[in-house]
Design an enzyme around this catalytic site. Structure first.
Site, PDB file in Angstrom:
ATOM      1  N   LYS A  65       0.844  -1.205   0.000  1.00  0.00           N
ATOM      2  CA  LYS A  65       0.000   0.000   0.000  1.00  0.00           C
ATOM      3  C   LYS A  65       0.875   1.249   0.000  1.00  0.00           C
ATOM      4  O   LYS A  65       1.921   1.276   0.666  1.00  0.00           O
ATOM      5  CB  LYS A  65      -0.897   0.017   1.249  1.00  0.00           C
ATOM      6  CG  LYS A  65      -1.567  -1.310   1.528  1.00  0.00           C
ATOM      7  CD  LYS A  65      -2.457  -1.296   2.751  1.00  0.00           C
ATOM      8  CE  LYS A  65      -2.843  -2.710   3.129  1.00  0.00           C
ATOM      9  NZ  LYS A  65      -1.903  -3.380   4.050  1.00  0.00           N
ATOM     10  N   HIS A 123      -3.577   3.523   0.711  1.00  0.00           N
ATOM     11  CA  HIS A 123      -3.799   3.068   2.089  1.00  0.00           C
ATOM     12  C   HIS A 123      -5.000   3.763   2.765  1.00  0.00           C
ATOM     13  O   HIS A 123      -5.812   3.123   3.426  1.00  0.00           O
ATOM     14  CB  HIS A 123      -2.519   3.291   2.901  1.00  0.00           C
ATOM     15  CG  HIS A 123      -2.365   2.336   4.041  1.00  0.00           C
ATOM     16  ND1 HIS A 123      -1.153   1.813   4.413  1.00  0.00           N
ATOM     17  CD2 HIS A 123      -3.263   1.814   4.915  1.00  0.00           C
ATOM     18  CE1 HIS A 123      -1.312   1.008   5.451  1.00  0.00           C
ATOM     19  NE2 HIS A 123      -2.588   0.987   5.763  1.00  0.00           N
TER      20      HIS A 123
END
Ligand SMILES: NC(=O)c1ccc[n+]([C@@H]2O[C@H](COP(=O)([O-])OP(=O)(O)OC[C@H]3O[C@@H](n4cnc5c(N)ncnc54)[C@H](OP(=O)(O)O)[C@@H]3O)[C@@H](O)[C@H]2O)c1
Length: 274
Positions: free
Chosen positions: A79, A112
Site C-alpha cells: 500500500k 492506504h
C-alpha cells in the site's frame, strides 16, 4: 495442506486473489517477522499483505527467499502511504516497494487511506499497471463517497476495498456498495485486533464449536465471502488461526454475531488526521 489456502476470488479485471493471506501490521522485529512469514509460507499461505508504512518489505523479501517458495506462486499486496499520495511521490513509492520487496511486479497495490490527493495517487497506480509494475490496483479505508469520487474519475476501476471489518463492525453500507460495483471486499482486523477474546457472543460460539474466538471471527469473514488477512507474530497462531474448514456457522450464529456493537478499533476514515 489446508485446502482453503488454495481458494481464490476473482477480481473485476479477471485476475484472482487467494481468499486468505497473512497480515503483517506491526511485524517489524526481524526475528519475529521472519518466523511468522516463514511459518505461513511453509504452511501453504499464498498471500501476504504488507504496506510501506509497516516498514517490513525487506524482511518479507528475506523470508520469501529463505523459505524457498517460488515468487510466481505468491500474491503480494502493498500500500502507498498517505505521505506519498501526490503524483510524483506515489511514483517514487511504487519504485521503492518493488526494490524493497525485490520483486518485478506487485500483485495488488492499494491507496492506504483516502487522502485529499487520492486521485493523483490513483493516476500513478494506473500508470504502474500500464508499465507492468503492478497487476491489480485497489483502495483501502474508502467510504462510499470516496469510492463514488474515484469511480467518476478513474480509467481503471479499483478491484478491491480493504476496510476494517469484523463481527463488531459489519460496515454493510460500504460492503453493499462495493458488491453493487463489482469491487471485492477485504477485511482487516477480522479478529478485532485480538479483542475478539473479550466478546461474550464470540466466546459463546467458540465454546459451541470448540474453536478459538479468533477462528470464529475468521470463519465469519470467510463465510461472508470477504478476503481475510489475519496477523500473528506467533508461528503456532499463524497455523491455528486458519484451521476453520471443519465447521460452519449457522444463520442463527451469524445473526448473533451481528448484534455485537463494540464498533471500530481503528481510525474512522471520515475523521482521520492524514
Ligand atoms: N488497510 C489498513 O488500513 C489496515 C489497517 C490495519 C491492518 N491492516 C492489515 O490487516 C491485517 C490484520 O489486521 P490487524 O493485524 O490489525 O488485526 P487482526 O489480524 O484482527 O489481529 C491481530 C492481533 O491479534 C492477535 N492474535 C492473532 N491471533 C491470535 C490468537 N490465536 N490468539 C490470541 N491473539 C491473537 C495478534 O497478536 P500476536 O501477534 O501476538 O499473535 C495481534 O495483536 C494487518 O496485519 C494488516 O496486514 C490493514
Amino acid at each position: 495442506m489446508n485446502k482453503i489456502l488454495n481458494k481464490s476470488l476473482k477480481f473485476n479485471n479477471g485476475l484472482e486473489i487467494p481468499q486468505i493471506g497473512l497480515g503483517t501490521y506491526e511485524l517489524v522485529d526481524e526475528a519475529e517477522t521472519l518466523a511468522s512469514v516463514k511459518a505461513a509460507l511453509n504452511a501453504g499461505y499464498k498471500h501476504i499483505d504488507t504496506a510501506s508504512i509497516y516498514q517490513n518489505h525487506k524482511i518479507i523479501a528475506q523470508a520469501i527467499k529463505e523459505s524457498g517458495v517460488d515468487r510466481q506462486s505468491l500474491f503480494i499486496t502493498s500500500k502507498v502511504w498517505n505521505s506519498h499520495n501526490k503524483y510524483e511521490l506515489a511514483k517514487q513509492a511504487i519504485n521503492d516497494i518493488l526494490k524493497e520487496l525485490e520483486i518485478e511486479y506487485i500483485d495488488l497495490l492499494l491507496i492506504h487511506w483516502p487522502t485529499e490527493y487520492k486521485l493523483e495517487c490513483w493516476k500513478a497506480l494506473e500508470e504502474a499497471v500500464d508499465q507492468g509494475k503492478v497487476r491489480s490496483i485497489g483502495v483501502s479505508n474508502f467510504q462510499v463517497h470516496h469510492l463514488k469520487e474515484l469511480l467518476e474519475n478513474c480509467r481503471i476501476k479499483p478491484v478491491i476495498n480493504q476496510i476494517e471489518l469484523h463481527p463488531a463492525l459489519q460496515n454493510l453500507e460500504v460492503v453493499n456498495f462495493c458488491r453493487e460495483n463489482d469491487i471485492l471486499v477485504e477485511s482487516w482486523g477480522t479478529m478485532i485486533r485480538g479483542k475478539c477474546f473479550e466478546v461474550e457472543e464470540i466466546k459463546t460460539l467458540a465454546k459451541k464449536y470448540k474453536k478459538s474466538e479468533a477462528q470464529i471471527c475468521l470463519r465469519w469473514g470467510l463465510q461472508l465471502g470477504y478476503i481475510i488477512i489475519p496477523k500473528s507474530s506467533k508461528p503456532n497462531r499463524v497455523i491455528d488461526n486458519i484451521q476453520i474448514e471443519d465447521f460452519e456457522l449457522t444463520s442463527e450464529d451469524m445473526k448473533l454475531l451481528a448484534t455485537i456493537k463494540n464498533g471500530r478499533v481503528g481510525p474512522d476514515p471520515d475523521n482521520f488526521d492524514f
